[in-house]
Design a protein around this motif. Structure first.
Motif, PDB file in Angstrom:
ATOM      1  N   UNK A   1       4.645   5.029 -72.816  1.00 52.54           N
ATOM      2  CA  UNK A   1       5.458   4.128 -73.771  1.00 52.54           C
ATOM      3  C   UNK A   1       6.660   3.492 -72.817  1.00 52.54           C
ATOM      4  N   UNK A   2       7.141   2.414 -73.147  1.00 50.59           N
ATOM      5  CA  UNK A   2       8.309   1.955 -72.611  1.00 50.59           C
ATOM      6  C   UNK A   2       9.579   2.579 -72.655  1.00 50.59           C
ATOM      7  N   UNK A   3      10.351   3.138 -71.878  1.00 50.18           N
ATOM      8  CA  UNK A   3      11.561   3.860 -72.308  1.00 50.18           C
ATOM      9  C   UNK A   3      12.377   4.107 -71.139  1.00 50.18           C
ATOM     10  N   UNK A   4      13.569   3.764 -71.457  1.00 52.74           N
ATOM     11  CA  UNK A   4      14.294   3.366 -70.225  1.00 52.74           C
ATOM     12  C   UNK A   4      15.699   4.550 -70.200  1.00 52.74           C
ATOM     13  N   UNK A   5      15.240   5.583 -71.148  1.00 53.08           N
ATOM     14  CA  UNK A   5      16.116   6.999 -71.399  1.00 53.08           C
ATOM     15  C   UNK A   5      16.070   7.803 -70.418  1.00 53.08           C
ATOM     16  N   UNK A   6      17.086   8.687 -70.377  1.00 53.47           N
ATOM     17  CA  UNK A   6      16.981   9.952 -69.091  1.00 53.47           C
ATOM     18  C   UNK A   6      17.862  10.898 -69.675  1.00 53.47           C
ATOM     19  N   UNK A   7      17.159  12.033 -69.173  1.00 55.20           N
ATOM     20  CA  UNK A   7      17.871  13.456 -69.780  1.00 55.20           C
ATOM     21  C   UNK A   7      18.675  13.949 -68.765  1.00 55.20           C
ATOM     22  N   UNK A   8      19.900  14.160 -68.977  1.00 54.13           N
ATOM     23  CA  UNK A   8      20.787  14.855 -68.157  1.00 54.13           C
ATOM     24  C   UNK A   8      20.867  16.330 -68.499  1.00 54.13           C
ATOM     25  N   UNK A   9      20.416  17.118 -67.322  1.00 56.90           N
ATOM     26  CA  UNK A   9      20.208  18.442 -67.767  1.00 56.90           C
ATOM     27  C   UNK A   9      20.967  19.433 -66.923  1.00 56.90           C
ATOM     28  N   UNK A  10      21.809  20.505 -67.370  1.00 55.16           N
ATOM     29  CA  UNK A  10      22.365  21.369 -66.673  1.00 55.16           C
ATOM     30  C   UNK A  10      21.845  22.790 -67.020  1.00 55.16           C
ATOM     31  N   UNK A  11      21.276  23.648 -66.262  1.00 56.65           N
ATOM     32  CA  UNK A  11      20.926  24.918 -66.370  1.00 56.65           C
ATOM     33  C   UNK A  11      21.341  25.778 -65.681  1.00 56.65           C
ATOM     34  N   UNK A  12      21.452  27.085 -66.184  1.00 60.27           N
ATOM     35  CA  UNK A  12      21.943  28.384 -65.588  1.00 60.27           C
ATOM     36  C   UNK A  12      21.024  29.523 -65.907  1.00 60.27           C
ATOM     37  N   UNK A  13      21.020  30.444 -65.229  1.00 57.49           N
ATOM     38  CA  UNK A  13      20.154  31.713 -65.469  1.00 57.49           C
ATOM     39  C   UNK A  13      21.016  32.964 -65.357  1.00 57.49           C
ATOM     40  N   UNK A  14      20.618  34.072 -66.100  1.00 54.19           N
ATOM     41  CA  UNK A  14      21.421  35.325 -66.051  1.00 54.19           C
ATOM     42  C   UNK A  14      20.309  36.313 -66.018  1.00 54.19           C
ATOM     43  N   UNK A  15      20.513  37.234 -65.098  1.00 53.28           N
ATOM     44  CA  UNK A  15      19.841  38.537 -64.835  1.00 53.28           C
ATOM     45  C   UNK A  15      18.133  38.143 -64.691  1.00 53.28           C
ATOM     46  N   UNK A  16      17.889  37.094 -63.913  1.00 60.09           N
ATOM     47  CA  UNK A  16      16.729  37.027 -63.369  1.00 60.09           C
ATOM     48  C   UNK A  16      16.194  37.926 -62.469  1.00 60.09           C
ATOM     49  N   UNK A  17      14.775  38.017 -62.191  1.00 60.19           N
ATOM     50  CA  UNK A  17      14.088  38.812 -61.690  1.00 60.19           C
ATOM     51  C   UNK A  17      14.238  38.882 -60.225  1.00 60.19           C
TER      52      UNK A  17
ATOM     53  N   UNK B   1      14.540   8.200 -60.836  1.00 64.92           N
ATOM     54  CA  UNK B   1      14.549   6.872 -60.683  1.00 64.92           C
ATOM     55  C   UNK B   1      14.472   6.033 -61.973  1.00 64.92           C
ATOM     56  N   UNK B   2      15.507   5.102 -62.064  1.00 71.62           N
ATOM     57  CA  UNK B   2      15.373   4.073 -63.351  1.00 71.62           C
ATOM     58  C   UNK B   2      13.930   3.532 -63.367  1.00 71.62           C
ATOM     59  N   UNK B   3      13.592   2.954 -64.524  1.00 72.35           N
ATOM     60  CA  UNK B   3      12.471   2.454 -64.835  1.00 72.35           C
ATOM     61  C   UNK B   3      12.358   0.687 -64.870  1.00 72.35           C
ATOM     62  N   UNK B   4      11.402   0.052 -64.394  1.00 71.32           N
ATOM     63  CA  UNK B   4      11.493  -1.418 -64.637  1.00 71.32           C
ATOM     64  C   UNK B   4      10.791  -1.913 -66.014  1.00 71.32           C
ATOM     65  N   UNK B   5      11.149  -2.953 -66.245  1.00 72.03           N
ATOM     66  CA  UNK B   5      10.155  -3.381 -67.569  1.00 72.03           C
ATOM     67  C   UNK B   5       8.835  -3.843 -67.264  1.00 72.03           C
ATOM     68  N   UNK B   6       7.970  -3.868 -68.236  1.00 68.85           N
ATOM     69  CA  UNK B   6       6.648  -4.148 -67.958  1.00 68.85           C
ATOM     70  C   UNK B   6       5.968  -4.900 -68.775  1.00 68.85           C
ATOM     71  N   UNK B   7       5.076  -5.865 -68.548  1.00 69.37           N
ATOM     72  CA  UNK B   7       4.243  -6.856 -69.522  1.00 69.37           C
ATOM     73  C   UNK B   7       3.565  -6.135 -70.372  1.00 69.37           C
ATOM     74  N   UNK B   8       3.336  -6.762 -71.457  1.00 69.84           N
ATOM     75  CA  UNK B   8       2.641  -6.241 -72.503  1.00 69.84           C
ATOM     76  C   UNK B   8       1.148  -6.401 -72.478  1.00 69.84           C
ATOM     77  N   UNK B   9       0.726  -7.253 -71.228  1.00 71.04           N
ATOM     78  CA  UNK B   9      -0.597  -7.719 -71.058  1.00 71.04           C
ATOM     79  C   UNK B   9      -1.241  -6.591 -70.282  1.00 71.04           C
ATOM     80  N   UNK B  10      -0.885  -5.336 -69.958  1.00 69.80           N
ATOM     81  CA  UNK B  10      -1.334  -4.421 -69.504  1.00 69.80           C
ATOM     82  C   UNK B  10      -0.769  -3.202 -69.832  1.00 69.80           C
TER      83      UNK B  10
END
Length: 616
Positions: free
Chosen positions: A217-233, A20-29
């Motif tokens: 902390x106020x931060x509207x950045x997001x990580x896009x991540x693609x992972x793969x596995x090899x030889x898992x148990x 989900x994206x984030x909303x801006x928030x007041x500095x009063x709290x």
């Protein structure tokens, strides 16, 4: 017992929920995020184990309680560790009493209605109590109302002393033995200094819950991540292979780890390639600190909920980003370490980064600041199930007291008009019939002018609605697709427009359309409606459906795809969630007991709108 399909749906829902994206928030709290873990819950299922989810409710002394948020549902477990954090505004100068409730999900299609779920336990705490606890970690016992052998609720006696200066009619608040706030009204025969005995429901033990809070902390950045596995148990023996999924966990200052993201699972493979996670909040994941330790914990999904540990790898966001663009064949891989029951460890495969990047999504406030406007389109149900408007029992009956349709129009319009500059609202009816018509119409202008269906302001909408009730007869069936397609066409044609405040063509801004559908019953064209919603999901459009009356609205929740993207009968998948459904009766004294009135209706109904706008 959870099926593989149901677990896959739940896992996919979790992936979407965390993005989900984030909303801006007041500095009063301060904005805090709360992660939850329960242990030893009461099993509510005869076969298998419960499917618990938790919710947090802000307790208002006036009785207008407000739900802050809910976790995802975890299948088939009595010791859930939810990945979905719940965010709350923390005001240090206020006493913010929170009630935590854990439910066993019995009806996934009607999850919004708690009447369809079983309460497993509850407790109360204050946000201050959580934030001042060691490491902001608080453990509370859960209780449920204890019943006697005859089915009645057990009670406990509490002695309360009437404080000095108390007059008859005054309300005294006091703490019950289980920590909840109880009230006593001073009677005419009570005097200051008297000690009176109050009977309270007796709670039975129902497990415990651990809450972990963290200021964000106020931060509207997001990580896009693609992972793969090899030889898992392999955890499925000689005749099968593991069904792996992974969790991302973040380290807390006290050394504990909490899950913040869960992928979907890949069937029968030891070399999985998981779908790209597009919106993992950096605020949730690491609070903007790219060097914060993370764990990637790999699990083998089992239908019975007893997922097998396949090992974990430790990494940071900075390390993930450094591997972006490096071919998998040239990566050393992140070793997955498996701990055996003997305590010995061994490497069980490796994880590789297929892609990793930081993106910033515009927030709702960003859109508003840039000059975007909201255009509201209204559609009202004129089907026969509403009843004859001439009779007081009809949902369309008009008198000195606004009916439910009028109340909903006024409540939501008061909010939306703040962001609409021209105050012109296209207003339609559906399911009605003109006296001269051969059949019902499923998209007709309330003002009778197809070439100009706009009404000026809220008063204009209410006036057109009243006039339409005299011109159109009630008919049916309940069909949404036509009004959705009409609103979609408006959204498609809205595009950039001239900012009237500046009259400059260089100040072109966008317009976002909100279709408000007011209806008294379940829809007839469910599949056609799904198809229309999926087709419109890429447009600047949101659809808000309000159910009025006492009909069964369970089918509506299939359209409100909070937990999984909507899919039509042809397999086409919605680009984003654009539908929000609420039942009007949940905001009246005769419904859920909230008694919150129009303001709360507007707040709850429009709650998803910023996320839907910024998800574009």
């Amino acid at each position: 017992m959870a099926s593989g399909k149901r677990y896959a749906e739940a896992a996919q829902a979790q992936a979407a929920f965390n993005d989900m994206p984030l909303l801006a928030h007041s500095d009063a709290h301060s904005l805090i995020e709360i992660h939850l873990q329960a242990n030893g819950l009461t099993n509510m299922d005869s076969f298998g184990k419960s499917d618990p989810f938790a919710r947090l409710v802000l307790v208002d002394p006036s009785g207008n309680n407000m739900e802050i948020g809910r976790t995802e549902t975890i299948q088939n477990t009595l010791d859930p560790r939810w990945a979905t954090g719940i965010r709350a505004d923390y005001h240090f100068e206020e006493q913010q009493l929170i009630k935590l409730e854990v439910y066993d999900e019995d009806n996934i299609s009607a999850r919004a209605s708690l009447k369809n779920q079983e309460l497993q336990g509850s407790c109360v705490f204050t946000l201050a109590e959580l934030m001042v606890a060691p490491n902001c970690t608080l453990t509370k016992n859960l209780t449920v109302d204890k019943t006697s052998m005859f089915g009645g609720k057990c009670e406990e006696k509490v002695k309360v002393k009437i404080p000095p200066g108390s007059q008859p009619g005054a309300v005294i608040q006091f703490k019950s033995p289980n920590g909840t706030t109880a009230k006593l009204t001073v009677g005419r025969r009570m005097r200051a200094g008297d000690t009176v005995t109050v009977r309270l429901p007796l709670g039975a033990p129902a497990g415990s819950v651990t809450l972990r809070g963290e200021e964000l902390e106020s931060n509207a950045e997001f990580l896009q991540l693609g992972l793969c596995g090899k030889g898992l148990a392999n955890k499925d023996g000689f005749f099968g292979r593991s069904d792996p999924y992974y969790e991302l966990l973040k380290a807390r200052e006290d050394g504990s780890w909490v899950p913040v993201y869960r992928s979907i699972w890949q069937k029968n493979t030891l070399n999985p390639s998981w779908p790209l996670a597009k919106r993992i909040s950096m605020q949730t994941l690491c609070n903007g600190d790219e060097d914060r330790p993370l764990r990637v914990h790999v699990w083998d999904m089992d239908d019975d909920g007893s997922h097998d540990d396949m090992g974990l790898a430790e990494v940071t966001v900075r390390q993930l980003l450094a591997l972006n663009g490096v071919p998998v064949a040239k990566q050393r891989g992140l070793p997955v370490t498996e701990t055996k029951s003997s305590g010995k460890t061994k490497q069980s495969g490796s994880l590789f980064v297929e892609s990793a990047g930081i993106v910033r999504y515009d927030t709702f406030v960003d859109y508003i600041k840039s000059g975007w406007k909201l255009n509201m389109v209204l559609a009202i149900d004129f089907t026969g199930s509403n009843g004859n408007p001439a009779t007081p029992e009809s949902l369309h009956h008009r008198s000195s007291v606004p009916n439910q349709y009028e109340q909903a129009i006024m409540a939501l319009s008061d909010v939306i008009t703040q962001y609409d500059d021209d105050q012109l609202y296209p207003a339609y009816g559906f399911g009605g019939r003109l006296p001269s018509a051969r059949g019902p119409s499923h998209c007709f202008p309330l003002n009778g002018r197809p070439e100009a269906p706009e009404c000026h302001g809220v008063d204009g909408i209410l006036e057109a609605y009243a006039g339409a009730l005299t011109r159109y007869g009630l008919s049916g069936p309940t069909i949404f697709a036509q009004v959705i397609n009409a609103a979609a066409e408006m959204a498609r044609n809205a595009g950039p427009r001239i900012d009237k405040a500046t009259q400059s063509q260089r100040e072109a801004v966008g317009a976002y359309t909100i279709l408000l559908i007011l209806t008294d019953g379940a829809i007839t064209d469910l599949e056609a409606t799904k198809q229309a919603i999926v087709a419109a999901s890429g447009l600047p459009l949101s659809i808000i459906i309000i159910g009025v009356g006492n009909a069964d609205f369970s089918s509506m929740h299939a359209l409100d795809s909070d937990e999984e993207r909507l899919t039509d009968q042809f397999g086409a998948r919605a680009e984003r969630d654009i539908v929000q459904f609420v039942s009007f009766r949940d905001f009246t004294q005769g419904g859920s007991g909230l008694g919150a009135g129009p303001g709360r209706l507007a707040k709850e109904t429009l709650a998803e709108l910023p996320r839907q706008v910024s998800a574009r």
